[in-house]
Design a protein around this motif. Structure first.
Motif, PDB file in Angstrom:
ATOM      1  N   ALA A 251       0.748  -1.207  -0.007  1.00 41.63           N
ATOM      2  CA  ALA A 251      -0.209   0.031   0.088  1.00 41.63           C
ATOM      3  C   ALA A 251       0.855   1.235   0.178  1.00 41.63           C
ATOM      4  O   ALA A 251       0.657   2.170  -0.480  1.00 41.63           O
ATOM      5  N   ALA A 252       1.841   1.092   0.513  1.00 38.90           N
ATOM      6  CA  ALA A 252       2.961   2.478   0.777  1.00 38.90           C
ATOM      7  C   ALA A 252       4.564   1.754   0.729  1.00 38.90           C
ATOM      8  O   ALA A 252       4.756   0.781   1.136  1.00 38.90           O
ATOM      9  N   VAL A 253       5.392   2.785   0.149  1.00 36.44           N
ATOM     10  CA  VAL A 253       6.577   2.269   0.335  1.00 36.44           C
ATOM     11  C   VAL A 253       7.345   3.629   0.663  1.00 36.44           C
ATOM     12  O   VAL A 253       7.095   4.700   0.269  1.00 36.44           O
ATOM     13  N   LEU A 254       8.190   3.573   1.573  1.00 37.12           N
ATOM     14  CA  LEU A 254       9.036   4.564   2.118  1.00 37.12           C
ATOM     15  C   LEU A 254      10.549   4.426   1.849  1.00 37.12           C
ATOM     16  O   LEU A 254      11.034   3.419   2.388  1.00 37.12           O
ATOM     17  N   ASP A 255      10.955   5.094   0.850  1.00 42.34           N
ATOM     18  CA  ASP A 255      12.369   4.911   0.345  1.00 42.34           C
ATOM     19  C   ASP A 255      13.162   6.070   1.135  1.00 42.34           C
ATOM     20  O   ASP A 255      13.308   7.333   0.738  1.00 42.34           O
ATOM     21  N   PHE A 256      13.903   5.536   2.025  1.00 36.49           N
ATOM     22  CA  PHE A 256      14.702   6.507   2.902  1.00 36.49           C
ATOM     23  C   PHE A 256      16.314   6.751   2.284  1.00 36.49           C
ATOM     24  O   PHE A 256      17.171   7.070   3.030  1.00 36.49           O
ATOM     25  N   VAL A 257      16.293   5.937   1.200  1.00 33.31           N
ATOM     26  CA  VAL A 257      17.680   5.935   0.240  1.00 33.31           C
ATOM     27  C   VAL A 257      17.565   6.970  -0.704  1.00 33.31           C
ATOM     28  O   VAL A 257      18.363   7.887  -1.095  1.00 33.31           O
ATOM     29  N   GLY A 258      16.452   6.401  -1.807  1.00 35.47           N
ATOM     30  CA  GLY A 258      16.420   7.510  -2.951  1.00 35.47           C
ATOM     31  C   GLY A 258      17.391   7.089  -4.005  1.00 35.47           C
ATOM     32  O   GLY A 258      17.705   8.227  -4.861  1.00 35.47           O
ATOM     33  N   ALA A 259      17.934   6.117  -4.031  1.00 32.85           N
ATOM     34  CA  ALA A 259      18.978   5.810  -5.109  1.00 32.85           C
ATOM     35  C   ALA A 259      18.189   4.817  -6.264  1.00 32.85           C
ATOM     36  O   ALA A 259      17.092   4.520  -5.992  1.00 32.85           O
ATOM     37  N   SER A 260      18.849   4.731  -7.314  1.00 33.82           N
ATOM     38  CA  SER A 260      18.271   4.192  -8.383  1.00 33.82           C
ATOM     39  C   SER A 260      17.703   2.819  -8.077  1.00 33.82           C
ATOM     40  O   SER A 260      16.672   2.329  -8.501  1.00 33.82           O
TER      41      SER A 260
END
Ligand code: ZN
Ligand code: ZN
Length: 356
Positions: A251-260
């Protein structure tokens, strides 16, 4: 600490390391409040500031570093409001204009006058173009920027103002989709922010929490923080996660990296009408096109820091024992070692500087 001077970790030139210097003891005027610093934590944002080439940031130098600060109210300016002298507080770090609709609502992270403040090189907040808390003493512009922390340990309180607050705000951003029956949320990157996001998700939602990182020890930390499942980031990770989620996407993804690599995994596991919050500034790019890699109905957000009400709720979670920051303490006089440790990946948990 002598009465006439005080120590502060100052950035005195772009591209050169910060130096712990003796400065004149600050005295609060107007609405200002003087804080006796008990702890100031280090963050990757500090490295970005320290490493920034001239002209990259809309800040004037010199200034004192430190945007994650906890301490005790020492002195009020003549017009100061807020917590009383002697109160233990954490400093809300994003400082906006203080008077627009966003600032009035406590969302200074999204101040409507940000562009004008940047044009005037006023600085983004504590330790970000304005004097912060890696020091014995810190001047805070207004009591509105202080949140009482009661008897919470200072080394725990300081990181809440960014690591905790940013994680909390990211969770708030996607909370809308997490209330449904059987909803799952994927947390990418279990570092300073991610390990707090896992705890906040467990404490405030019923969602299944799945943690992903490239380091085994980070997965162990995720498990300690209450993640229902954790796995290494590999080519088959989206399939592994989908399997774990019963074939339905997140339902949700939290990306604490933000890399490709993490953004690719994120869009791969996202459910139709899912929420993707990109928190990390890892330099990855995502092509938004319709149709494209994103599932139908997907919503993307770029949460930045957090609001004053959210800082209060993060402090409340910590006081009730639902949120525990992993920290490693250093004396303020050892700031150079702490910065080097953060840079080399040698610090386990949040590096916190304690005035010595
Ligand atoms: Zn920070
Ligand atoms: Zn404002």
């Amino acid at each position: 600490m002598s009465t006439g001077t005080t120590r502060a970790l100052r950035l005195t030139g772009w591209g050169s390391p910060p130096v712990l210097t003796e400065t004149a003891r600050p005295s609060p005027t107007g609405e200002e409040v003087l804080i006796e610093v008990e702890a100031a934590s280090l963050c990757r944002s500090d490295l970005h500031v320290i490493d920034a080439p001239p002209g990259a940031l809309p800040y004037r130098i010199p200034f004192t570093l430190g945007h994650e600060v906890a301490g005790r109210v020492l002195e009020h300016g003549p017009l100061a409001t807020g917590p009383a002298i002697g109160a233990r507080v954490v400093v809300y770090g994003p400082w906006g204009c203080g008077s627009c609709a966003r600032c009035a609502a406590g969302a200074e992270n999204y101040c409507d006058r940000r562009a004008a403040l940047d044009a005037d090189r006023v600085g983004t907040g504590a330790g970000l173009g304005r004097d912060g808390g890696m020091a014995d003493l810190m001047l805070v512009p207004s009591g509105r920027l202080l949140v009482p922390v009661g008897d919470l340990a200072a080394a725990q309180a300081a990181p809440l103002s960014d690591a905790g607050l940013t994680a909390c705000h990211a969770v708030s951003t996607v909370r809308r989709v997490l209330d449904g029956e059987g909803a799952s949320v994927v947390v990418l990157g279990i570092g300073g922010l991610g390990h707090l996001a896992v705890q906040i998700l467990r404490a405030t939602t019923t969602a299944q929490v799945l943690a992903v990182d490239v380091r085994e020890e980070a997965l162990a930390l995720a498990d300690e923080c209450g993640a229902h499942f954790s796995t290494l980031l590999r080519a088959d990770t989206p399939a592994v996660l989908r399997d774990r989620m019963g074939g339905v996407g997140a339902a949700a993804v939290l990306d604490f990296v933000g890399a490709s690599s993490t953004l690719e995994a994120a869009v791969d596991v996202l459910r139709p009408a899912g929420e993707l919050a990109v928190v990390g500034s890892g330099g990855g790019e995502l092509l938004v096109r319709k149709p494209g890699v994103l599932p139908p109905g997907a919503r993307i957000s770029l949460p930045f820091w957090g609001t004053l009400p959210e800082l209060k709720s993060v402090v409340a979670l910590a006081l009730e024992g639902s949120l525990r920051v992993r920290v490693e303490e250093f004396p303020l006089s050892g700031a150079t070692e702490a910065i080097a440790g953060l840079r080399s990946g040698g610090v386990r948990g949040r590096a916190v500087l304690i005035p010595d």
